[in-house]
Write an enzyme that holds these catalytic residues in place. Structure first.
Site, PDB file in Angstrom:
ATOM      1  N   CYS A 199     -29.482 -41.474  68.863  1.00 12.66           N
ATOM      2  CA  CYS A 199     -30.160 -40.215  68.467  1.00 12.66           C
ATOM      3  C   CYS A 199     -31.577 -40.345  68.103  1.00 12.66           C
ATOM      4  CB  CYS A 199     -29.464 -39.631  67.349  1.00 12.66           C
ATOM      5  SG  CYS A 199     -27.728 -39.115  67.365  1.00 12.66           S
ATOM      6  N   ASP A 200     -32.337 -39.379  68.703  1.00  8.18           N
ATOM      7  CA  ASP A 200     -33.672 -39.485  67.894  1.00  8.18           C
ATOM      8  C   ASP A 200     -34.249 -38.023  67.868  1.00  8.18           C
ATOM      9  OD1 ASP A 200     -36.048 -41.636  67.585  1.00  8.18           O
ATOM     10  OD2 ASP A 200     -36.836 -39.993  68.666  1.00  8.18           O
ATOM     11  N   GLN A 201     -35.237 -37.809  66.888  1.00  7.44           N
ATOM     12  CA  GLN A 201     -35.981 -36.556  66.675  1.00  7.44           C
ATOM     13  C   GLN A 201     -37.545 -36.790  66.695  1.00  7.44           C
ATOM     14  OE1 GLN A 201     -35.749 -34.774  62.798  1.00  7.44           O
ATOM     15  NE2 GLN A 201     -34.514 -33.092  63.661  1.00  7.44           N
TER      16      GLN A 201
END
Length: 199
Positions: A75-77
């Protein structure tokens, strides 16, 4: 029997989402140089959406290569404001400067998730939320950062909506889970269709 799920992220909120949804998992944070990768992608004029997706994929792939047979979730944001990407603040002064930059204006959060199995991608999704920050005073922003520094120092945009940071906003358009850093409903739908979750 459902596959073992590995969360390739050290984010406590992502692990908490999985726990609260009763999804058994193991946490093995991926070690990648996010700053170097982001700089290289930006040099190629990559869009923030693509940067979030690439970072999520690289995390999933790195852990997947060492754990055959497991489903690995990367995941990344990223935060986009007027075409610029903002990063986690290095110190309180930078946090205050970022909040001054964002107040009274709109920005977007892009939350990417990629599932890998045996070193190959199975599924990916990038969710987007648009947020409008209210016109907070200089004094409130300074006090807010001082009160919440230990919590927000690892948060892109210097806020957490599940905490006092919600007071900074006048409008939010999109999925709350995307704000927390994971397209969670989309992930649950995929795992359900695969037969990994009971229905």
């Amino acid at each position: 029997m459902p596959q073992k799920i590995i969360l390739a992220s050290g984010s406590e909120i992502r692990a908490q989402l999985l726990r609260q949804a009763a999804i058994p998992h193991e946490v093995i944070p991926a070690r990648i140089d996010e700053e170097m990768i982001t700089a290289a992608l930006r040099a190629e004029d990559a869009k923030p959406r693509d940067i979030a997706d690439t970072l999520a994929e690289m995390k999933a792939r790195k852990v997947s290569e060492k754990h055959p047979g497991a489903l690995v979730l990367g995941c990344d944001q990223v935060l986009e404001h007027r075409g610029e990407m903002l990063h986690k603040p290095a110190n309180r002064e930078e946090a205050i400067a970022q909040l001054h930059q964002l107040r009274g204006d709109r920005h977007s959060l892009l939350s990417a998730a990629v599932l890998y199995e045996d070193g190959e991608p199975l599924w990916r999704h990038v969710g987007q939320v648009r947020l409008r920050m209210r016109e907070a005073s200089d004094a409130y922003i300074a006090d807010y950062v001082e009160r919440n520094w230990e919590s927000i120092r690892h948060a892109v945009g210097c806020y957490k909506l599940e905490e006092e940071g919600v007071r900074l906003f006048s409008q939010i358009e999109g999925d709350y889970f995307h704000v927390l850093g994971m397209p969670f409903l989309e992930l649950l739908n995929y795992l359900t269709l695969r037969g990994d979750l009971e229905t």
